[in-house]
Write a protein that holds these residues in place. Sequence first.
Motif, PDB file in Angstrom:
ATOM      1  N   GLU A 256       0.821  -1.210   0.000  1.00 19.00           N
ATOM      2  CA  GLU A 256       0.000   0.000   0.000  1.00 19.00           C
ATOM      3  C   GLU A 256       0.858   1.265   0.000  1.00 19.00           C
ATOM      4  O   GLU A 256       2.012   1.260   0.401  1.00 19.00           O
ATOM      5  CB  GLU A 256      -0.919   0.005   1.220  1.00 19.00           C
ATOM      6  CG  GLU A 256      -1.922  -1.144   1.238  1.00 19.00           C
ATOM      7  CD  GLU A 256      -2.824  -1.101   2.464  1.00 19.00           C
ATOM      8  OE1 GLU A 256      -2.574  -0.230   3.346  1.00 19.00           O
ATOM      9  OE2 GLU A 256      -3.759  -1.916   2.552  1.00 19.00           O
ATOM     10  N   GLY A 257       0.255   2.360  -0.447  1.00 23.48           N
ATOM     11  CA  GLY A 257       0.910   3.666  -0.382  1.00 23.48           C
ATOM     12  C   GLY A 257       1.736   4.005  -1.599  1.00 23.48           C
ATOM     13  O   GLY A 257       1.673   3.346  -2.642  1.00 23.48           O
ATOM     14  N   ASN A 258       2.533   5.081  -1.468  1.00 20.32           N
ATOM     15  CA  ASN A 258       3.397   5.504  -2.564  1.00 20.32           C
ATOM     16  C   ASN A 258       4.620   4.591  -2.654  1.00 20.32           C
ATOM     17  O   ASN A 258       4.781   3.652  -1.870  1.00 20.32           O
ATOM     18  CB  ASN A 258       3.815   6.965  -2.399  1.00 20.32           C
ATOM     19  CG  ASN A 258       4.546   7.209  -1.082  1.00 20.32           C
ATOM     20  OD1 ASN A 258       5.157   6.305  -0.513  1.00 20.32           O
ATOM     21  ND2 ASN A 258       4.479   8.436  -0.593  1.00 20.32           N
ATOM     22  N   ARG A 259       5.484   4.886  -3.626  1.00 20.72           N
ATOM     23  CA  ARG A 259       6.624   4.017  -3.868  1.00 20.72           C
ATOM     24  C   ARG A 259       7.525   3.884  -2.636  1.00 20.72           C
ATOM     25  O   ARG A 259       7.951   2.774  -2.282  1.00 20.72           O
ATOM     26  CB  ARG A 259       7.429   4.548  -5.068  1.00 20.72           C
ATOM     27  CG  ARG A 259       8.602   3.660  -5.498  1.00 20.72           C
ATOM     28  CD  ARG A 259       8.170   2.239  -5.801  1.00 20.72           C
ATOM     29  NE  ARG A 259       7.149   2.147  -6.813  1.00 20.72           N
ATOM     30  CZ  ARG A 259       7.391   2.085  -8.110  1.00 20.72           C
ATOM     31  NH1 ARG A 259       8.620   2.133  -8.562  1.00 20.72           N
ATOM     32  NH2 ARG A 259       6.396   1.962  -8.969  1.00 20.72           N
ATOM     33  N   ASN A 260       7.802   4.970  -1.941  1.00 14.97           N
ATOM     34  CA  ASN A 260       8.659   4.912  -0.761  1.00 14.97           C
ATOM     35  C   ASN A 260       8.032   4.043   0.327  1.00 14.97           C
ATOM     36  O   ASN A 260       8.714   3.262   0.995  1.00 14.97           O
ATOM     37  CB  ASN A 260       8.909   6.320  -0.230  1.00 14.97           C
ATOM     38  CG  ASN A 260       9.865   6.326   0.948  1.00 14.97           C
ATOM     39  OD1 ASN A 260      11.041   5.983   0.831  1.00 14.97           O
ATOM     40  ND2 ASN A 260       9.353   6.717   2.114  1.00 14.97           N
ATOM     41  N   SER A 261       6.705   4.190   0.488  1.00 13.62           N
ATOM     42  CA  SER A 261       5.998   3.386   1.491  1.00 13.62           C
ATOM     43  C   SER A 261       6.013   1.908   1.117  1.00 13.62           C
ATOM     44  O   SER A 261       6.158   1.029   1.984  1.00 13.62           O
ATOM     45  CB  SER A 261       4.553   3.872   1.618  1.00 13.62           C
ATOM     46  OG  SER A 261       3.819   3.051   2.497  1.00 13.62           O
ATOM     47  N   GLN A 262       5.891   1.611  -0.159  1.00 13.83           N
ATOM     48  CA  GLN A 262       5.921   0.216  -0.615  1.00 13.83           C
ATOM     49  C   GLN A 262       7.280  -0.418  -0.330  1.00 13.83           C
ATOM     50  O   GLN A 262       7.362  -1.558   0.141  1.00 13.83           O
ATOM     51  CB  GLN A 262       5.609   0.162  -2.111  1.00 13.83           C
ATOM     52  CG  GLN A 262       4.172   0.502  -2.443  1.00 13.83           C
ATOM     53  CD  GLN A 262       3.920   0.607  -3.943  1.00 13.83           C
ATOM     54  OE1 GLN A 262       4.800   1.032  -4.697  1.00 13.83           O
ATOM     55  NE2 GLN A 262       2.730   0.218  -4.377  1.00 13.83           N
ATOM     56  N   TYR A 263       8.346   0.320  -0.620  1.00 14.65           N
ATOM     57  CA  TYR A 263       9.691  -0.186  -0.329  1.00 14.65           C
ATOM     58  C   TYR A 263       9.847  -0.425   1.170  1.00 14.65           C
ATOM     59  O   TYR A 263      10.444  -1.430   1.600  1.00 14.65           O
ATOM     60  CB  TYR A 263      10.757   0.801  -0.798  1.00 14.65           C
ATOM     61  CG  TYR A 263      10.842   0.984  -2.298  1.00 14.65           C
ATOM     62  CD1 TYR A 263      10.243   0.091  -3.167  1.00 14.65           C
ATOM     63  CD2 TYR A 263      11.544   2.065  -2.840  1.00 14.65           C
ATOM     64  CE1 TYR A 263      10.327   0.273  -4.543  1.00 14.65           C
ATOM     65  CE2 TYR A 263      11.636   2.240  -4.209  1.00 14.65           C
ATOM     66  CZ  TYR A 263      11.023   1.342  -5.052  1.00 14.65           C
ATOM     67  OH  TYR A 263      11.105   1.519  -6.410  1.00 14.65           O
ATOM     68  N   SER A 264       9.332   0.481   1.976  1.00 17.23           N
ATOM     69  CA  SER A 264       9.449   0.360   3.427  1.00 17.23           C
ATOM     70  C   SER A 264       8.739  -0.886   3.939  1.00 17.23           C
ATOM     71  O   SER A 264       9.263  -1.605   4.801  1.00 17.23           O
ATOM     72  CB  SER A 264       8.860   1.603   4.110  1.00 17.23           C
ATOM     73  OG  SER A 264       9.614   2.753   3.803  1.00 17.23           O
ATOM     74  N   GLN A 265       7.545  -1.145   3.419  1.00 15.78           N
ATOM     75  CA  GLN A 265       6.790  -2.314   3.871  1.00 15.78           C
ATOM     76  C   GLN A 265       7.511  -3.612   3.536  1.00 15.78           C
ATOM     77  O   GLN A 265       7.548  -4.542   4.342  1.00 15.78           O
ATOM     78  CB  GLN A 265       5.406  -2.303   3.236  1.00 15.78           C
ATOM     79  CG  GLN A 265       4.497  -1.204   3.756  1.00 15.78           C
ATOM     80  CD  GLN A 265       3.178  -1.156   3.003  1.00 15.78           C
ATOM     81  OE1 GLN A 265       2.398  -2.099   3.063  1.00 15.78           O
ATOM     82  NE2 GLN A 265       2.945  -0.067   2.289  1.00 15.78           N
ATOM     83  N   LEU A 266       8.102  -3.684   2.357  1.00 15.30           N
ATOM     84  CA  LEU A 266       8.844  -4.884   2.000  1.00 15.30           C
ATOM     85  C   LEU A 266      10.102  -5.025   2.854  1.00 15.30           C
ATOM     86  O   LEU A 266      10.465  -6.130   3.264  1.00 15.30           O
ATOM     87  CB  LEU A 266       9.215  -4.846   0.514  1.00 15.30           C
ATOM     88  CG  LEU A 266       8.045  -5.072  -0.456  1.00 15.30           C
ATOM     89  CD1 LEU A 266       8.485  -4.872  -1.893  1.00 15.30           C
ATOM     90  CD2 LEU A 266       7.447  -6.469  -0.275  1.00 15.30           C
ATOM     91  N   ALA A 267      10.769  -3.918   3.123  1.00 16.36           N
ATOM     92  CA  ALA A 267      11.962  -3.960   3.984  1.00 16.36           C
ATOM     93  C   ALA A 267      11.578  -4.391   5.399  1.00 16.36           C
ATOM     94  O   ALA A 267      12.323  -5.134   6.054  1.00 16.36           O
ATOM     95  CB  ALA A 267      12.639  -2.595   4.004  1.00 16.36           C
ATOM     96  N   LEU A 268      10.413  -3.957   5.873  1.00 16.28           N
ATOM     97  CA  LEU A 268       9.935  -4.339   7.203  1.00 16.28           C
ATOM     98  C   LEU A 268       9.622  -5.827   7.284  1.00 16.28           C
ATOM     99  O   LEU A 268       9.682  -6.422   8.364  1.00 16.28           O
ATOM    100  CB  LEU A 268       8.693  -3.527   7.571  1.00 16.28           C
ATOM    101  CG  LEU A 268       8.931  -2.073   7.979  1.00 16.28           C
ATOM    102  CD1 LEU A 268       7.603  -1.321   8.075  1.00 16.28           C
ATOM    103  CD2 LEU A 268       9.683  -2.000   9.307  1.00 16.28           C
ATOM    104  N   SER A 269       9.269  -6.425   6.147  1.00 16.96           N
ATOM    105  CA  SER A 269       8.999  -7.865   6.164  1.00 16.96           C
ATOM    106  C   SER A 269      10.269  -8.659   6.435  1.00 16.96           C
ATOM    107  O   SER A 269      10.214  -9.803   6.892  1.00 16.96           O
ATOM    108  CB  SER A 269       8.385  -8.305   4.835  1.00 16.96           C
ATOM    109  OG  SER A 269       9.345  -8.288   3.782  1.00 16.96           O
TER     110      SER A 269
END
Length: 352
Positions: A256-269
């Motif tokens: 979800e969210g913009n590109r930066n937020s998407q990268y963050s969510q995957l990094a958090l996984s």
Amino acid sequence: MVIDYITKVNKAISNSMVVVEKEDIFDLLIEIANVFQNEIPEIQSSILLRNGTETRDANTVVGLLKLYLANNNIEYKEDDEENREIKRFWASFILWFETELINLDLLKDKYLRWDNWDGGTWYLELDYDYEFKLYRGIGYPDSLKNNMGDMSDIKNFIEIAYKYWIKNDGKSHYDFTVEINERLKIFKLPYRLQNGILLKQGYKSTYGIDKILNYRMFERKIRFSEDMINSNELMEKKSALDFLIDALQYLISTQEGNRNSQYSQLALSVNKDTNSKVYAVVKNELNELMKLSNEYFDIRHNDYLNGAKQQREALNDSQFVEYLYNRAYALLYLLRLKQCNQDGQECEVIGI
């Protein structure tokens, strides 16, 4: 219609192994390009239609047709898709082994029989069942008798042959190894005979992926890429990279969210601590890979210029393409492992 064309092209490729009818293959590819000129315009720009490019062009068209099916949520399961090339390899190899190898002075004498009839001929005298029981404790496998495409049994056969049937000298072992590896390349199998052991090449990990996120839109592209990256053709390697980056882009788009937020969510996984170096590395690598594919090189895009009106650089080095592929594959493999470990993540068991 798409599946019918895939079947026709695969049949044409198969027939060309015996008698190359490049005009027939090219006519079929031109027909497909014309039929799908609006839906898949990449076909016309990807085929060369030159002498010697028949197989390369055909495989490229099949890849683009399969990608079209995957992008449109259409499941395609080819008969014996996973072991089709293995079966072809074994059919070719065992014919060579039982007919041509006899005259190459590589086999030990005790496995050959001379017949003086009609000028004299050497014959292979190998009791496969006896040899397998002697060196593996099992009978000669039915999978080899019936060509069922079992790579583990083929591996046993080749390794027994190398160690026990081929003459025990450096030249004989070298010549046998070269022949095996050349045949593996012809059939695009990711294996290599090295020091008498048949090794599988590719990504190394002790962690296996036994679940899938989305077969049609995600896993199929990865599987296509894994087959094509082992080709000796530059265009097929580039297609493999395109498929893989498409899969990575799909995974990013599910966040979800913009590109930066998407990268963050995957990094958090991968790591829940946003202050950790692991989190920073994963997020930065996602950003770098997307920059490489969208701005630097001609990956996934046909546009001459990128968003900043700068020229995209063409990828003409097969080894560099493999580097980019393996770099992206390693990150995607890690993310696939982590996605299916998350609570609430909907993943399917492979094979369903």
